[in-house]
Each structure stands twice: as C-alpha cells, then as structure tokens.
Motif scaffolding. Structure first.
Motif, PDB file in Angstrom:
ATOM      1  N   PHE A   1       0.613  -1.239  -0.088  1.00 24.53           N
ATOM      2  CA  PHE A   1      -0.104  -0.129  -0.020  1.00 24.53           C
ATOM      3  C   PHE A   1       0.856   1.180   0.005  1.00 24.53           C
ATOM      4  O   PHE A   1       2.012   1.041   0.489  1.00 24.53           O
ATOM      5  CB  PHE A   1      -1.096   0.036   1.262  1.00 24.53           C
ATOM      6  N   SER A   2       0.070   2.242  -0.408  1.00 24.62           N
ATOM      7  CA  SER A   2       0.843   3.681  -0.349  1.00 24.62           C
ATOM      8  C   SER A   2      -0.060   4.648   0.466  1.00 24.62           C
ATOM      9  O   SER A   2      -1.140   4.257   0.446  1.00 24.62           O
ATOM     10  CB  SER A   2       1.132   4.018  -1.915  1.00 24.62           C
ATOM     11  N   SER A   3       0.689   5.815   0.612  1.00 23.07           N
ATOM     12  CA  SER A   3      -0.251   6.924   1.309  1.00 23.07           C
ATOM     13  C   SER A   3      -1.091   7.346  -0.048  1.00 23.07           C
ATOM     14  O   SER A   3      -0.891   7.410  -0.866  1.00 23.07           O
ATOM     15  CB  SER A   3       0.698   7.978   1.675  1.00 23.07           C
ATOM     16  N   PRO A   4      -2.525   7.892   0.445  1.00 30.65           N
ATOM     17  CA  PRO A   4      -3.367   8.503  -0.292  1.00 30.65           C
ATOM     18  C   PRO A   4      -2.555  10.053  -0.752  1.00 30.65           C
ATOM     19  O   PRO A   4      -2.069  10.683   0.146  1.00 30.65           O
ATOM     20  CB  PRO A   4      -4.611   8.711   0.241  1.00 30.65           C
ATOM     21  N   THR A   5      -2.851  10.426  -2.132  1.00 30.66           N
ATOM     22  CA  THR A   5      -2.318  11.766  -2.214  1.00 30.66           C
ATOM     23  C   THR A   5      -3.281  12.672  -1.797  1.00 30.66           C
ATOM     24  O   THR A   5      -4.281  12.509  -1.829  1.00 30.66           O
ATOM     25  CB  THR A   5      -2.270  11.711  -3.891  1.00 30.66           C
ATOM     26  N   PRO A   6      -2.571  14.057  -1.678  1.00 30.75           N
ATOM     27  CA  PRO A   6      -3.477  14.925  -0.953  1.00 30.75           C
ATOM     28  C   PRO A   6      -4.426  15.642  -1.756  1.00 30.75           C
ATOM     29  O   PRO A   6      -5.465  16.283  -1.361  1.00 30.75           O
ATOM     30  CB  PRO A   6      -2.542  15.783  -0.194  1.00 30.75           C
ATOM     31  N   GLN A   7      -4.205  15.472  -3.314  1.00 34.08           N
ATOM     32  CA  GLN A   7      -5.205  15.841  -3.956  1.00 34.08           C
ATOM     33  C   GLN A   7      -6.445  15.472  -4.310  1.00 34.08           C
ATOM     34  O   GLN A   7      -6.352  14.171  -4.320  1.00 34.08           O
ATOM     35  CB  GLN A   7      -4.411  16.426  -5.365  1.00 34.08           C
ATOM     36  N   PRO A   8      -7.390  16.155  -4.323  1.00 32.13           N
ATOM     37  CA  PRO A   8      -8.722  15.394  -4.549  1.00 32.13           C
ATOM     38  C   PRO A   8      -9.000  14.685  -5.967  1.00 32.13           C
ATOM     39  O   PRO A   8      -8.308  15.456  -6.875  1.00 32.13           O
ATOM     40  CB  PRO A   8      -9.916  16.425  -4.282  1.00 32.13           C
ATOM     41  N   THR A   9      -9.726  13.754  -6.236  1.00 32.78           N
ATOM     42  CA  THR A   9      -9.826  13.254  -7.455  1.00 32.78           C
ATOM     43  C   THR A   9     -11.397  13.160  -7.748  1.00 32.78           C
ATOM     44  O   THR A   9     -12.259  13.296  -7.108  1.00 32.78           O
ATOM     45  CB  THR A   9      -9.129  11.665  -7.526  1.00 32.78           C
ATOM     46  N   GLU A  10     -11.532  13.212  -9.078  1.00 30.09           N
ATOM     47  CA  GLU A  10     -12.803  13.187  -9.741  1.00 30.09           C
ATOM     48  C   GLU A  10     -13.687  11.961  -9.345  1.00 30.09           C
ATOM     49  O   GLU A  10     -14.695  11.864  -9.203  1.00 30.09           O
ATOM     50  CB  GLU A  10     -13.013  13.662 -11.107  1.00 30.09           C
TER      51      GLU A  10
END
Length: 479
Positions: A370-379
């Motif tokens: 697993f990796s960390s979620p990116t901070p930018q929101p996604t559509e």
C-alpha cells in the motif's frame, strides 16, 4: 486490486485488536488511511492472552520504522546464550544466540500508544507524541464480527456488540487479524480448522525477586531449556509490571510442554474450570481448579530440576494452552479487499517463537503493498480502482511471500515440537516434510526469478524494436 496505490483515503476495518491487528493498524494509519479496529474481548480480559514473547527480527524492524518512542526500551536484551540445563540444575551445554525478550502486554500498550495514543504506565508519552496520523484511528472493544460480504470493491462487515447493538460497516479493506480461531477464516476457508496435536503448554510467571538467589543466578537473562522424555520446559526473563525492566521486578516466564492424549480423561479434567465449564483450547488465568495445579506442581517436583520446580511452585496464576496446527491456503480474498493476517492465516507451534514475528512481517509487507493517499482530491469516487506502482508489491507477490513464510515456519515449529514431544519416527517424518518444503520453495523462487528475467529481456527486445521502427519512419519522412 493488483497493487494498492490510491488517490483516496481508504476506510479500513481490522477484525481483532491483539498484536497482529495493531501492527497493521499502525502501518495503515501512518499511510494516511482511516482505520477502525474491532476487538471482540473486553478490556479486562485482554491481559490474559499471553505472557512471554521473543522480539525477533521483524518485530524489531517494525519498531525501528514506526515507533514514536524509540528511546524507551520494549525488550530485555538477553545474554547471547541459549542454555540447556541438566537434571542436577547445572548448565550442560549452551548455544551462542542473541535473544531479545519481551511480553504481550509490553508490546500491546506500546502499539496502542502508537496507534490511537492510548495512555498507560507502560509508555511515558508527551502531549506531542499522542498526535494522530493523517487518517483517523479508533479501537472498539466488545465487537464480534458475524459476517463479511463483498460487492463491487466494498466489504460489508456485520458485527454485534456485547451491549446487544451492532451494525454493518462498509470498508475498502478488511484485515482479518482475529487469531488462531479466526471466524473470518472459517467463513472463507470452510474445513480449515484447528487440530490439537497431542500436548499442551503450561504457562506462568513469577516475580524475579520471589525466587532464591541460586535460581535467579542460573536463569540470568537468557533462555533456559530442560528436556526430558516426552516433555520439556523453558524459562526466560520478561518485563515486569507496567513493562518494568528493573532487575528484581522483572518476571521469570515459563512454558512447560506436557503430553495429553486427545479425548483423554486427563485432558478433559485439565480443561475443566472451577465452574465446571470445559474449555476447548485455553484454560484462562484465574479459572484453573486448585486440585489440578496441585497435581502439576507435584509432577514438577518429580521430573524437573529444582530451579524449575521452584518457579512452578511459586506461580500464582497459571494458565494452559492446547497446542494446535492450522493453516489457510490463501491469504488474499475479495480481489485484494480482504487479507488474513497473523495467526488467522497460519498458527505456529510456540517452539519457533515466530507467531508475533509473522504478524509484524505481514504488516511490513503490507506497507510495501500500500501507499499513502495523495492529498489532491480526484474526480473519481471508485475506490475499487487501485493500481500498483513499479516498486510496490502486487497482492499476488504479497500472498506468495506470506504463504511461503507460513509454510516453512509452520513445518519448522512442528519439527521442533516433535523432536521433544514425540517419537523419533514422528520427528524424522516432520523433518522430511520440512526439507521437501524448502526444496519446493527454492524451486519456485528460481522459476519466478527466471520468469522475471525473461520478461525483462522480452521488454528490452520490444523496446528496441519500437525504437528501430521509429528511426526507420523518421528516415522515410526525411527522404
């Protein structure tokens, strides 16, 4: 769900709040995911789940990476010796082996401090050290999971509370860390049941200062074995009350293996408590009938060296665990949305001192998956669309690694147990299966390496062909 790189913060439910669940909870929470641990037991009964633990390599690797309290020791660095004691109480031989000795409660409260900031006498915690990770972290007692169902990238986790009011949680990922008797494993792997192997472990602890100076000097800070026909016992020091490492306050912890035939009157009598209830696997602390322990202490006086018998005699709260084998053939379910972890995947006999180490290893490997979620929101709101990065383990690779470790370690623990508790022929048969497993695993690794090398070369040839094609097209255009 081949890998686990996601732009979304996952909602994770961990079933089981013992050490395996907490190892995974710390990892996933530090990666920024929202983690909710459901523990079936109530807080007062959790301390009964174990005593001494060897802090092996993967446990230490985990704490080096994730512990917020690195300057506070969590294990006793033992003398680099494994001692074998003779009947007259003398050291007959020793092996050079560095062992680090700890206890279930010391690790539990350390992990809780790292997971949800639980304060206890085990960990000196400053206000800033209690700050949560990026995701949310919650730990709930008295929650019994009754079913798990998968649908389109989400797992529905049905549970009941001790209070009678339960519900359903919807999770992107479920970690089944509900121990050797895993209810989730029974749901997903019908017919995979724990098998009693013919002997039990008597366990207990005594405060170091309560034994004689001679006994204290003999056992020191190392592991001490005594082996006799169809039985053996080991004693080693572990942290004392509230994780104390102070000499005199530490505990002498013993594990004494004794044979009891399955379905025998002796086993039934041993596992029947003060209220007449017959326990299947574990006789809990405080439930053993006094007459049963009196017989065992008399037996110890007959067969054990005096220092061992002294420790057994002075035990106030013994408990018994039936030794069992169980192993699942799969670790990953629901397209990677549910994982069996720790003892829920495979239970080792205690001789390999690897059960807690396996749990830490699973958590570390999961971090590589697993990796960390990116901070930018996604559509996109579809959390089932999770892809892998080049340097991450796929779930197929993760499953292969954990199953190989489970198989080899389980067979090693069986061989060690049979050496001291069974006949020579039973021991030799278990050694044969262990050697065969190593050969098969070695062959699998060689095949995987060759296949990876071949794929790499084919990609190289493909890239070269594409490059040559592009160069020829540029030449045609130029002309």
């Amino acid at each position: 769900m081949a890998g686990a790189t996601t732009d979304k913060r996952l909602n994770v439910v961990i079933v089981g709040g013992s050490l395996a669940g907490l190892f995974h909870g710390v990892v996933l929470n530090r990666l920024g995911h929202n983690v909710r641990i459901l523990e079936r037991a109530n807080p007062d009964s959790l301390h009964e789940q174990g005593a001494g633990i060897m802090a092996r390599e993967d446990i230490q690797a985990f704490f080096r990476k994730y512990d917020r309290f690195p300057h506070q020791p969590y294990f006793i660095p033992g003398d680099p010796l494994l001692q074998f004691i003779s009947q007259d109480g003398q050291v007959s031989k020793s092996w050079n082996m560095q062992l680090c000795l700890t206890s279930w409660d010391t690790l539990y409260y350390r992990l809780r401090a790292n997971f949800d900031g639980l304060r206890s006498a085990y960990v000196a915690m400053a206000e800033t050290e209690a700050e949560p990770a990026l995701g949310t972290a919650s730990y709930e007692y008295g929650c019994n999971v009754t079913d798990v169902k998968y649908n389109d990238g989400s797992v529905a986790v049905e549970f009941e509370r001790m209070t009678g009011k339960g519900g359903t949680l919807h999770a992107d990922l479920v970690i089944a860390a509900d121990g050797p008797g895993s209810g989730i494993r029974r749901m997903l792997c019908p017919g995979t049941e724990r098998t009693y192997v013919g002997y039990v472990a008597w366990r207990g602890t005594v405060v170091e200062d309560q034994v004689s100076e001679k006994t204290k000097a003999l056992f020191r800070t190392c592991v001490n074995y005594y082996v006799y026909p169809e039985g053996h016992i080991l004693i080693y020091l572990i942290p004392g009350d509230n994780g104390s490492m102070k000499p005199g306050e530490r505990l002498l912890n013993y594990v004494w293996y004794c044979n009891y035939a399955a379905n025998s009157p002796e086993l039934s009598d041993l596992m029947t408590d003060t209220e007449g209830h017959r326990h299947r696997i574990t006789m809990p602390i405080g439930k053993m009938r006094p007459d049963v322990f009196t017989r065992q202490k008399l037996h110890g006086e007959r067969v054990l060296p005096a220092p061992y018998a002294e420790v057994v005699q002075k035990t106030a709260q013994p408990f018994v665990q039936c030794i069992t084998d169980v192993s699942a053939r799969k670790a990953v379910f629901f397209e990677g949305h549910l994982v069996l972890a720790g003892d829920a995947l495979c239970t080792f006999r205690p001789h390999s001192a690897s059960s807690t180490n396996q749990a830490a290893l699973h958590a570390l490997l999961l971090c590589s998956t697993f990796s960390s979620p990116t901070p930018q929101p996604t559509e996109s709101n579809d959390r089932s669309q999770i892809t892998s990065k080049p340097n991450q383990l796929t779930f197929q690779a993760y499953e292969s690694k954990v199953l190989q470790y489970a198989r080899l370690t389980s067979l090693t623990s069986i061989a060690w147990g049979n050496k001291n508790q069974s006949s020579v022929w039973v021991f030799l048969r278990s050694v044969f299966w262990l050697i065969l497993a190593y050969v098969e695993v070695g062959a699998e690794k060689m095949w995987d390496s060759a296949r990876t090398s071949l794929k790499s070369r084919l990609r190289g040839f493909t890239n070269l062909g594409n490059a040559n094609g592009k160069a020829e097209r540029r030449g045609v255009h130029a002309s």
